[in-house]
Design a protein around this motif. Structure first.
Motif, PDB file in Angstrom:
ATOM      1  N   VAL A 118      -4.693   7.103  -5.352  1.00  0.00           N
ATOM      2  CA  VAL A 118      -3.793   7.552  -4.290  1.00  0.00           C
ATOM      3  C   VAL A 118      -3.846   9.074  -4.205  1.00  0.00           C
ATOM      4  O   VAL A 118      -3.627   9.765  -5.205  1.00  0.00           O
ATOM      5  CB  VAL A 118      -2.342   7.085  -4.541  1.00  0.00           C
ATOM      6  CG1 VAL A 118      -1.413   7.614  -3.452  1.00  0.00           C
ATOM      7  CG2 VAL A 118      -2.277   5.560  -4.602  1.00  0.00           C
ATOM      8  N   ASN A 155      -7.674   1.941  -5.610  1.00  0.00           N
ATOM      9  CA  ASN A 155      -6.288   2.169  -6.054  1.00  0.00           C
ATOM     10  C   ASN A 155      -5.977   3.618  -6.402  1.00  0.00           C
ATOM     11  O   ASN A 155      -4.875   3.909  -6.889  1.00  0.00           O
ATOM     12  CB  ASN A 155      -5.920   1.270  -7.240  1.00  0.00           C
ATOM     13  CG  ASN A 155      -5.879  -0.196  -6.859  1.00  0.00           C
ATOM     14  OD1 ASN A 155      -5.612  -0.544  -5.704  1.00  0.00           O
ATOM     15  ND2 ASN A 155      -6.167  -1.064  -7.803  1.00  0.00           N
ATOM     16  N   GLN A 164      -3.935   5.642   0.129  1.00  0.00           N
ATOM     17  CA  GLN A 164      -4.451   4.838  -0.966  1.00  0.00           C
ATOM     18  C   GLN A 164      -5.874   4.387  -0.670  1.00  0.00           C
ATOM     19  O   GLN A 164      -6.143   3.751   0.350  1.00  0.00           O
ATOM     20  CB  GLN A 164      -3.560   3.620  -1.215  1.00  0.00           C
ATOM     21  CG  GLN A 164      -4.018   2.765  -2.380  1.00  0.00           C
ATOM     22  CD  GLN A 164      -3.004   1.711  -2.778  1.00  0.00           C
ATOM     23  OE1 GLN A 164      -1.814   1.832  -2.484  1.00  0.00           O
ATOM     24  NE2 GLN A 164      -3.445   0.665  -3.454  1.00  0.00           N
ATOM     25  N   SER A 223      -9.517   2.270  -1.678  1.00  0.00           N
ATOM     26  CA  SER A 223      -9.772   0.875  -2.028  1.00  0.00           C
ATOM     27  C   SER A 223      -9.807   0.653  -3.542  1.00  0.00           C
ATOM     28  O   SER A 223      -9.612  -0.465  -4.011  1.00  0.00           O
ATOM     29  CB  SER A 223     -11.091   0.407  -1.409  1.00  0.00           C
ATOM     30  OG  SER A 223     -12.171   1.227  -1.853  1.00  0.00           O
ATOM     31  N   ASN A 225      -0.309  -1.613  -8.341  1.00  0.00           N
ATOM     32  CA  ASN A 225       0.447  -2.313  -7.305  1.00  0.00           C
ATOM     33  C   ASN A 225       1.609  -1.427  -6.850  1.00  0.00           C
ATOM     34  O   ASN A 225       1.392  -0.417  -6.197  1.00  0.00           O
ATOM     35  CB  ASN A 225       0.924  -3.678  -7.798  1.00  0.00           C
ATOM     36  CG  ASN A 225       1.441  -4.553  -6.656  1.00  0.00           C
ATOM     37  OD1 ASN A 225       1.208  -4.244  -5.486  1.00  0.00           O
ATOM     38  ND2 ASN A 225       2.116  -5.633  -6.979  1.00  0.00           N
ATOM     39  N   THR A 239       0.838  -1.189   0.000  1.00  0.00           N
ATOM     40  CA  THR A 239       0.000   0.000   0.000  1.00  0.00           C
ATOM     41  C   THR A 239       0.878   1.245   0.000  1.00  0.00           C
ATOM     42  O   THR A 239       1.960   1.264   0.593  1.00  0.00           O
ATOM     43  CB  THR A 239      -0.937   0.033   1.221  1.00  0.00           C
ATOM     44  OG1 THR A 239      -1.675   1.270   1.211  1.00  0.00           O
ATOM     45  CG2 THR A 239      -0.153  -0.064   2.521  1.00  0.00           C
ATOM     46  N   TRP A 240       0.400   2.294  -0.687  1.00  0.00           N
ATOM     47  CA  TRP A 240       1.120   3.558  -0.740  1.00  0.00           C
ATOM     48  C   TRP A 240       0.813   4.444   0.469  1.00  0.00           C
ATOM     49  O   TRP A 240       1.427   5.510   0.623  1.00  0.00           O
ATOM     50  CB  TRP A 240       0.780   4.308  -2.023  1.00  0.00           C
ATOM     51  CG  TRP A 240       1.420   3.689  -3.218  1.00  0.00           C
ATOM     52  CD1 TRP A 240       0.893   2.728  -4.029  1.00  0.00           C
ATOM     53  CD2 TRP A 240       2.727   3.968  -3.733  1.00  0.00           C
ATOM     54  NE1 TRP A 240       1.791   2.391  -5.018  1.00  0.00           N
ATOM     55  CE2 TRP A 240       2.921   3.141  -4.859  1.00  0.00           C
ATOM     56  CE3 TRP A 240       3.750   4.832  -3.351  1.00  0.00           C
ATOM     57  CZ2 TRP A 240       4.096   3.157  -5.606  1.00  0.00           C
ATOM     58  CZ3 TRP A 240       4.923   4.863  -4.099  1.00  0.00           C
ATOM     59  CH2 TRP A 240       5.083   4.034  -5.200  1.00  0.00           C
ATOM     60  N   THR A 241      -0.098   4.031   1.307  1.00  0.00           N
ATOM     61  CA  THR A 241      -0.479   4.847   2.458  1.00  0.00           C
ATOM     62  C   THR A 241       0.691   5.004   3.421  1.00  0.00           C
ATOM     63  O   THR A 241       1.350   4.023   3.776  1.00  0.00           O
ATOM     64  CB  THR A 241      -1.671   4.214   3.197  1.00  0.00           C
ATOM     65  OG1 THR A 241      -2.788   4.174   2.312  1.00  0.00           O
ATOM     66  CG2 THR A 241      -2.025   5.023   4.431  1.00  0.00           C
TER      67      THR A 241
END
Length: 240
Positions: A97, A95, A91, A93, A144, A40-42
């Motif tokens: 961001v 995708n 991010q 759900s 991804n 995840t980018w979070t």
């Protein structure tokens, strides 16, 4: 005596079943299967960048300092740019961001254009950018570990603009500006997560720091400058 005979008979009956039970397969102990956690980018991140910055500064003779009022001269140039940044991504759900980033960079831009007026007198128009910062929003789509994003927001920088005569009385003809200028920026980039913590990126930005007019010199003349820049840079970030 009869009790002993009954016990013996019971034992003899149980023995075959015990032997059969010993031959049954033994169930292996349960071993949990490791499940990979999706990337995840979070999260917060910090990093640094390096690249090139080019300027497309233009100077305008507002009331005929060197030539006819309204004449313009360009001050092109290119230099290295090195900076640091901090930001946060979230991010969704689907995708998408969303992010916010702030950065500050230092530049070696310091360029001069030499020109001549209608009398053949030489004069210079110069522009210098020593530092540049931005505060930008980001929106992108995550494939991804790959993130494609657009970005834009507020920009600020320390700019010095000047025009000067190459002979004669400098105090009479020369004018300049120096200080912090503000404006806007827009751009985009591609970022890739090499590991769960380290990401690399390539980014381009267009920066407009607005127009600035010089003070009035001894001849009562003023000069205007428009400062714009294009940035191309690579970055390395650590994601917490």
């Amino acid at each position: 005596m009869k009790l002993k005979q009954h016990l013996l008979a019971s034992a003899l009956c149980v023995l075959p079943f015990a032997a059969s039970a010993a031959d049954l397969p033994v169930k292996a102990p349960y071993s949990p299967v490791a499940v990979a956690v999706p990337f995840t980018w979070t999260g917060f991140y910090v990093g640094g960048s390096a690249g090139l910055i080019s300027q497309k500064t233009t100077g305008t003779d507002i009331n005929g300092l060197w030539d006819s009022p309204g004449d313009t001269w360009g001050v092109p140039g290119i230099s290295g740019l090195f900076g640091i940044n901090v930001g946060y991504n979230y991010q969704l759900s689907n995708n998408i961001v969303l992010g916010l980033e702030a950065d500050i960079a230092w530049s070696g831009l310091n360029n001069t254009s030499t020109n001549f007026d209608i009398t053949g007198t030489g004069f210079s128009v110069s522009s210098k950018l020593s530092s540049l910062g931005t505060v930008r929003g980001r929106i992108g789509y995550a494939f991804n570990r790959a993130l494609v994003y657009a970005t834009g927001g507020f920009a600020f920088g320390h700019v010095e603009n000047a025009t000067a005569i190459l002979r004669g009385d400098p105090a009479y003809y020369n004018v300049s500006t120096s200080g912090m200028q503000t404006g806007w920026t827009v751009g985009g980039g591609l970022e890739y997560a090499v590991t769960n913590n380290w990401t690399v990126r390539a980014e381009t930005l267009y920066v407009d720091l607005g127009a600035k007019t010089t003070g009035v010199n001894d001849c009562g003349c003023t000069f205007g400058f428009k400062n714009t820049y294009t940035i191309g840079r690579f970055g390395l970030n650590y994601k917490f």
